[in-house]
Enzyme design. Structure first.
Site, mmCIF file in Angstrom:
data_model
loop_
_atom_site.group_PDB
_atom_site.id
_atom_site.type_symbol
_atom_site.label_atom_id
_atom_site.label_comp_id
_atom_site.label_asym_id
_atom_site.label_seq_id
_atom_site.Cartn_x
_atom_site.Cartn_y
_atom_site.Cartn_z
ATOM 1 N N ARG A 142 -24.600 14.710 50.351
ATOM 2 C CA ARG A 142 -25.000 15.430 48.594
ATOM 3 C C ARG A 142 -24.359 17.598 48.706
ATOM 4 N NH1 ARG A 142 -29.293 12.112 45.841
ATOM 5 N NH2 ARG A 142 -27.958 10.226 45.475
ATOM 6 N N ASP A 163 -38.486 16.988 33.782
ATOM 7 C CA ASP A 163 -37.871 16.571 34.559
ATOM 8 C C ASP A 163 -37.629 18.040 35.099
ATOM 9 O OD1 ASP A 163 -36.434 13.666 35.229
ATOM 10 O OD2 ASP A 163 -35.345 15.429 36.289
#
Length: 289
Positions: A52, A161
């Protein structure tokens, strides 16, 4: 004094790939993620971290992970540190995921409270870890199926979030055909509109008006007043260590009405004695908690 054998081991490549990635690099990334978000990264996640973050290193044209770690550890790298956090957090979601929770939301909360809300009462729901917005929009559709006039009443859904990128996606409320496939046909026809040019689906103003999207770090400050009738926190605390989980459950407890429900992920358990189960992966407060 540093052990030479340990230093040599930490300098060895932890994952073979385009960029040099050592144990020391992994530990530094894991420490920052834990400090920023409370997320525990075990060594078994080294390959995931590499895959990632290699994309970010490539985009920034940096030579290796050491240079990337040095950047995100500085004030000048604050924006990239947010990108690192976004890259390492998992955002798996879909409309009406774990549909039994929406059935329980209907029978445990919405139907029992509908009359009082229609008479002027207040209803607050929270999607904590809302990802790209499918969860709170599913909650909103469930609300409107029970209380059609909810947009004219004191009914609100908070969607939060830690990742600003997914919060922005939720605010946009635009989804692909694949994304909306789990939405029942009658709800899709009523609350989603397809763009003829792109083929994407846009949520209706009616759904948008019920939801407020905000960034929120669950291990940070919660600028939240009042209490909730239902909290969805699914597949979030599984990434925290047990002491952090216990703190989160305790903080939720303080923000729940006595009748409220807490809905969690299928792999999670609430390890707080003030809660008791009330359905599959569903919890309520014990009397007097």
């Amino acid at each position: 004094m540093t052990n030479p054998a340990r230093r040599a081991r930490e300098d060895e490549a932890l994952v073979q790939g385009e960029y040099h990635f050592t144990e020391a690099d992994f530990k530094a990334v894991a420490a920052m993620l834990h400090a920023d978000a409370g997320i525990h990264l075990p060594p078994a996640k080294a390959t995931l971290v590499y895959s990632r973050l290699a994309k970010r290193i490539r985009a920034l044209r940096l030579p290796d992970f050491a240079a990337y770690v040095a950047l995100v550890a500085t004030p000048e790298g604050a924006d990239e540190r947010i990108n690192m956090l976004a890259a390492l957090t998992t955002n798996v979601t879909r409309f009406f995921r774990e549909p039994h929770h929406f059935d329980l939301l209907r029978t445990q909360i919405l139907e029992p409270l509908a009359a009082s809300v229609k008479a002027g009462g207040r209803m607050r729901l929270w999607s904590a870890g809302c990802s790209t917005g499918q969860e709170p929009y599913s909650m909103a559709m469930t609300v409107l199926s029970v209380i059609p006039e909810a947009t004219r009443l004191d009914v609100k859904i908070l969607a939060t979030d830690i990742d600003p990128n997914v919060v922005q996606t939720g605010r946009r409320g635009v989804y692909t055909e694949d994304h909306v496939s789990p939405v029942p046909r009658e709800l899709r026809d009523r609350y989603l509109k397809r763009d003829r040019d792109s083929g994407d689906w846009m949520v209706s103003p009616e759904l948008r008006s019920l939801i407020t999207f905000n960034e929120l770090n669950l291990i940070g400050d919660w600028p939240i007043k009042g209490k909730f009738d239902a909290i969805f926190c699914r597949n979030v605390v599984i990434y925290f260590e047990e002491p952090t989980q216990e703190r989160i459950w305790g903080r939720y407890r303080q923000h729940m009405h006595p009748h409220a429900r807490l809905y969690i992920g299928h792999s999670e358990r609430v390890n707080d004695p003030n809660f008791e189960t009330d359905g599959l992966t569903t919890y309520k407060l014990k009397r007097g908690a």
